[in-house]
Design an enzyme around this catalytic site. Structure first.
Site, PDB file in Angstrom:
ATOM      1  N   ALA A 175       0.828  -1.207   0.000  1.00  0.00           N
ATOM      2  CA  ALA A 175       0.000   0.000   0.000  1.00  0.00           C
ATOM      3  C   ALA A 175       0.862   1.257   0.000  1.00  0.00           C
ATOM      4  CB  ALA A 175      -0.936  -0.001   1.207  1.00  0.00           C
ATOM      5  N   ASP A 176       1.942   1.255   0.755  1.00  0.00           N
ATOM      6  CA  ASP A 176       2.847   2.402   0.772  1.00  0.00           C
ATOM      7  C   ASP A 176       3.440   2.654  -0.612  1.00  0.00           C
ATOM      8  OD1 ASP A 176       2.668   3.293   3.386  1.00  0.00           O
ATOM      9  OD2 ASP A 176       4.335   2.080   4.104  1.00  0.00           O
TER      10      ASP A 176
END
Length: 403
Positions: A175-176
């Protein structure tokens, strides 16, 4: 010299950890000047997220992975004089990037509303866990929890009914990293828009929004059918056979994308009767009869080694591949040919090994020329060049602990 499409763009990077730094590293690789603002004596938390470390500088590998090509400037933004320095820097920058909690920079007058008064055409990108509004806006968001909340972990791992079943996170901060890439795309779009309109932009990016956004076909599987997708291990929800299989000496990824490939696989594997079986003649039928087909493939695939299968299937155009550990990845002939491991000179450790940016312009990979910076390595040079501070002024700021 490789192209530098963002040459002349200056980014003030107030972000830390991964999503923001991943974005600004992408911008640096594309030629932007990135000024990484860090707290004096402390710096980005990831500098200490080890082992492993570089031997001399003791920089953590985690930090090295997301900070190539930047200039590190240490400024205490909690001090009014530090804020004043940053306000001056903003006026010579095109972009501000930050990933503080919602409202966290307002007390320093480094929020968008404060800075757009100083520079009306500023592009300002905020990265948070949940966005600038909504019931979760004030919560902190971290990649692991976002992978869970955003549905990815419900799709990743073995089914509960099988050994080792249960939700599993992706092995990198999925997600980052995706948020960092979306942020870089948004910033470049805002720069293009500013060329046409002369106006700045406020960009609001949330890890949860991105995680839901990249659920891709699985999200549409649910929205189209109303059926909640389940974990399938290495199998694919929409294509069969498309998963990992045991071979005589390891595993093989078999990625059959169409009916012709399935027939060629069956011919090569000596089970052509499966291609003629009415249950398996189309992909839709194979998905429907997955539970019947997969067990019939296990024994034929165990008859050869992984390398033997790779050679045989590549000759007939059936997509397949090994499951490599990272030592094998970086020794892979294609990876080596494409130059995906690069080195950059390092002021304390001689050189540092990094992973290349995959973007190529006219045959050249776009990689910033410098290693991830030491903490405060460029403080004097940047403040002197951008703000005109002389040696005496810099010394006074250091004495006060502001830089």
């Amino acid at each position: 010299m490789p192209a530098q499409p963002l040459q002349g763009i200056r980014v003030l990077d107030l972000s830390r950890i991964l999503a923001g730094p991943w974005c600004s590293q992408q911008l640096a690789d594309l030629g932007a000047e990135v000024i990484k603002i860090e707290r004096p004596g402390e710096g980005d938390d990831t500098r200490r997220w080890g082992p492993p470390w570089l031997e001399t500088s003791r920089e953590a590998a985690y930090y090295l992975g997301a900070n190539r090509g930047k200039q590190s400037v240490t400024v205490d933004m909690a001090h009014p004089e530090g804020q004043a320095l940053l306000h001056q820097l903003v006026q010579s920058c095109d972009v501000v990037l930050e990933n503080f909690k919602v409202g966290g920079l307002k007390k320093y007058r480094l929020d968008y509303d404060s800075l757009k008064v100083l520079k009306p055409d500023l592009i300002y990108c905020s990265i948070t866990g949940f966005g600038q509004d909504g019931p979760y806006a004030q919560r902190a968001g971290y990649d692991f929890m976002i992978q869970g909340m955003g549905g990815l972990m419900s799709l990743t791992g073995q089914p509960d009914s099988e050994p080792g079943g249960g939700p599993v996170k992706v092995g990198v901060a999925f997600a980052d990293i995706f948020t960092g890439m979306y942020a870089a795309n948004a910033i470049m779009a805002a720069l293009l828009q500013r060329q046409r309109t002369g106006e700045g932009t406020y960009i609001d990016l949330a890890l949860l929004d991105v995680q839901v956004g990249v659920l891709a076909n699985q999200a549409l599987n649910y929205l189209t059918s109303g059926d909640v997708p389940q974990r399938l291990g290495n199998a694919h929800p929409n294509i069969v056979p498309y998963q990992a299989f045991a071979t005589r000496d390891g595993h093989l990824i078999l990625a059959v994308g169409n009916d012709g490939q399935f027939r060629r696989f069956c011919e090569t594997a000596g089970c052509v009767e499966l291609a003629d079986d009415p249950r398996f003649q189309t992909n839709a039928l194979r998905v429907q009869h997955r539970a019947e087909l997969i067990p019939l493939l296990l024994e034929p695939l165990r008859q050869k080694t992984t390398d033997e299968w790779l050679l045989a299937l590549e000759q007939v155009g059936v997509p397949c591949g090994p499951i490599n550990t990272l030592d094998r990845v970086f020794e892979d002939p294609q990876v080596k040919h494409r130059g995906l491991k690069i080195t950059r000179p390092h002021p304390q450790d001689g050189e540092v090994q990094l992973v290349s940016n995959p973007i190529r312009f006219n045959g050249e990979a776009l990689n910033a020329p410098t290693a991830p910076p030491l903490l405060g390595e460029h403080t004097d040079a940047v403040l002197s060049r951008c703000l005109g501070l002389d040696t005496q002024a810099l010394a006074a700021l250091k004495t006060k602990g502001i830089i």
